[in-house]
Every structure is written in C-alpha cells, then in structure tokens.
Design a protein around this motif. Structure first.
Motif, PDB file in Angstrom:
ATOM      1  N   SER A 232       0.820  -1.219   0.000  1.00  0.00           N
ATOM      2  CA  SER A 232       0.000   0.000   0.000  1.00  0.00           C
ATOM      3  C   SER A 232       0.852   1.267   0.000  1.00  0.00           C
ATOM      4  O   SER A 232       0.310   2.365   0.036  1.00  0.00           O
ATOM      5  CB  SER A 232      -0.928   0.002   1.210  1.00  0.00           C
ATOM      6  N   GLY A 233       2.190   1.113   0.023  1.00  0.00           N
ATOM      7  CA  GLY A 233       3.059   2.279  -0.064  1.00  0.00           C
ATOM      8  C   GLY A 233       3.570   2.808   1.260  1.00  0.00           C
ATOM      9  O   GLY A 233       4.270   3.818   1.290  1.00  0.00           O
ATOM     10  N   ARG A 234       3.220   2.156   2.354  1.00  0.00           N
ATOM     11  CA  ARG A 234       3.743   2.568   3.659  1.00  0.00           C
ATOM     12  C   ARG A 234       5.154   2.027   3.832  1.00  0.00           C
ATOM     13  O   ARG A 234       5.588   1.142   3.100  1.00  0.00           O
ATOM     14  CB  ARG A 234       2.848   2.035   4.793  1.00  0.00           C
ATOM     15  N   VAL A 235       5.877   2.548   4.817  1.00  0.00           N
ATOM     16  CA  VAL A 235       7.250   2.118   5.053  1.00  0.00           C
ATOM     17  C   VAL A 235       7.309   1.297   6.340  1.00  0.00           C
ATOM     18  O   VAL A 235       6.857   1.737   7.383  1.00  0.00           O
ATOM     19  CB  VAL A 235       8.202   3.334   5.156  1.00  0.00           C
ATOM     20  N   LYS A 236       7.876   0.100   6.227  1.00  0.00           N
ATOM     21  CA  LYS A 236       7.993  -0.816   7.352  1.00  0.00           C
ATOM     22  C   LYS A 236       9.428  -0.771   7.869  1.00  0.00           C
ATOM     23  O   LYS A 236      10.375  -0.766   7.079  1.00  0.00           O
ATOM     24  CB  LYS A 236       7.665  -2.220   6.859  1.00  0.00           C
ATOM     25  N   ALA A 237       9.587  -0.748   9.200  1.00  0.00           N
ATOM     26  CA  ALA A 237      10.919  -0.687   9.797  1.00  0.00           C
ATOM     27  C   ALA A 237      10.953  -1.515  11.063  1.00  0.00           C
ATOM     28  O   ALA A 237       9.913  -1.801  11.663  1.00  0.00           O
ATOM     29  CB  ALA A 237      11.275   0.759  10.123  1.00  0.00           C
ATOM     30  N   GLY A 238      12.162  -1.883  11.476  1.00  0.00           N
ATOM     31  CA  GLY A 238      12.328  -2.600  12.731  1.00  0.00           C
ATOM     32  C   GLY A 238      12.097  -1.669  13.902  1.00  0.00           C
ATOM     33  O   GLY A 238      12.265  -0.451  13.782  1.00  0.00           O
ATOM     34  N   GLN A 239      11.726  -2.247  15.029  1.00  0.00           N
ATOM     35  CA  GLN A 239      11.473  -1.448  16.225  1.00  0.00           C
ATOM     36  C   GLN A 239      12.780  -0.842  16.731  1.00  0.00           C
ATOM     37  O   GLN A 239      13.828  -1.482  16.676  1.00  0.00           O
ATOM     38  CB  GLN A 239      10.869  -2.329  17.317  1.00  0.00           C
ATOM     39  N   ALA A 240      12.699   0.371  17.240  1.00  0.00           N
ATOM     40  CA  ALA A 240      13.877   1.061  17.772  1.00  0.00           C
ATOM     41  C   ALA A 240      14.134   0.643  19.215  1.00  0.00           C
ATOM     42  O   ALA A 240      13.222   0.225  19.925  1.00  0.00           O
ATOM     43  CB  ALA A 240      13.656   2.567  17.708  1.00  0.00           C
ATOM     44  N   GLY A 241      15.390   0.754  19.638  1.00  0.00           N
ATOM     45  CA  GLY A 241      15.739   0.568  21.035  1.00  0.00           C
ATOM     46  C   GLY A 241      15.943  -0.864  21.471  1.00  0.00           C
ATOM     47  O   GLY A 241      15.844  -1.154  22.657  1.00  0.00           O
ATOM     48  N   LYS A 242      16.237  -1.779  20.534  1.00  0.00           N
ATOM     49  CA  LYS A 242      16.367  -3.182  20.914  1.00  0.00           C
ATOM     50  C   LYS A 242      17.734  -3.775  20.587  1.00  0.00           C
ATOM     51  O   LYS A 242      17.897  -4.993  20.565  1.00  0.00           O
ATOM     52  CB  LYS A 242      15.292  -4.010  20.206  1.00  0.00           C
ATOM     53  N   ARG A 243      18.724  -2.957  20.340  1.00  0.00           N
ATOM     54  CA  ARG A 243      20.045  -3.474  19.982  1.00  0.00           C
ATOM     55  C   ARG A 243      20.827  -3.958  21.199  1.00  0.00           C
ATOM     56  O   ARG A 243      21.503  -4.978  21.146  1.00  0.00           O
ATOM     57  CB  ARG A 243      20.869  -2.397  19.266  1.00  0.00           C
ATOM     58  N   HIS A 244      20.788  -3.198  22.262  1.00  0.00           N
ATOM     59  CA  HIS A 244      21.538  -3.572  23.464  1.00  0.00           C
ATOM     60  C   HIS A 244      20.860  -2.935  24.664  1.00  0.00           C
ATOM     61  O   HIS A 244      19.924  -2.154  24.523  1.00  0.00           O
ATOM     62  CB  HIS A 244      22.999  -3.107  23.364  1.00  0.00           C
ATOM     63  N   GLY A 245      21.324  -3.290  25.875  1.00  0.00           N
ATOM     64  CA  GLY A 245      20.756  -2.714  27.094  1.00  0.00           C
ATOM     65  C   GLY A 245      19.401  -3.283  27.450  1.00  0.00           C
ATOM     66  O   GLY A 245      18.597  -2.602  28.074  1.00  0.00           O
ATOM     67  N   MET A 246      19.154  -4.552  27.078  1.00  0.00           N
ATOM     68  CA  MET A 246      17.847  -5.146  27.356  1.00  0.00           C
ATOM     69  C   MET A 246      17.609  -5.363  28.848  1.00  0.00           C
ATOM     70  O   MET A 246      16.480  -5.438  29.295  1.00  0.00           O
ATOM     71  CB  MET A 246      17.698  -6.491  26.639  1.00  0.00           C
TER      72      MET A 246
END
Length: 66
Positions: free
Chosen positions: A19-33
């Motif tokens: 539909s033309g929207r942009v999909k991205a991964g969630q922010a803030g999940k690389r480290h410091g969990m």
C-alpha cells in the motif's frame, strides 16, 4: 541523464509495503535489554509502520522502491 542512487543504509533498514507505507524494525532493541522493562521488550517485537512524516523522509532515500 544518470540514474539516481538509492541510499544503501535505507535499503537495508526499510521495506515498502504494497500500500506504499514504510515498514521498519522497532527502535531501542540493539543492546541494554537488562534495563528495559518486560513490557517494552514485548511491545517492541517484530516490525512497525512509520508515521507519515518519517515515511516521506525515507522515500526520498529510495527513489525506485515505489
């Protein structure tokens, strides 16, 4: 005329939906969990659809993905 170039960083991080929207991964999940709450980690699973303002910025980086 020369071809326009796609930003390599953008093509690795974003996908365009049908539909033309942009999909991205969630922010803030690389480290410091360890310091994140369980609710944050649970809610940040999978991918998300960007808001309209961010979507317009990303689409300028990817001229051929429309």
């Amino acid at each position: 005329m020369p071809k326009m170039k796609t930003k390599s960083s953008a093509k690795k991080r974003f996908k365009i939906t049908a539909s033309g929207r942009v999909k991205a991964g969630q922010a803030g999940k690389r480290h410091g969990m360890i310091k994140r709450s369980k609710k944050f980690i649970r809610d940040a699973r999978g991918t998300t659809v960007l808001c309209k303002a961010d979507e317009n910025i990303v689409k300028t980086y990817m001229p051929y993905s429309r």
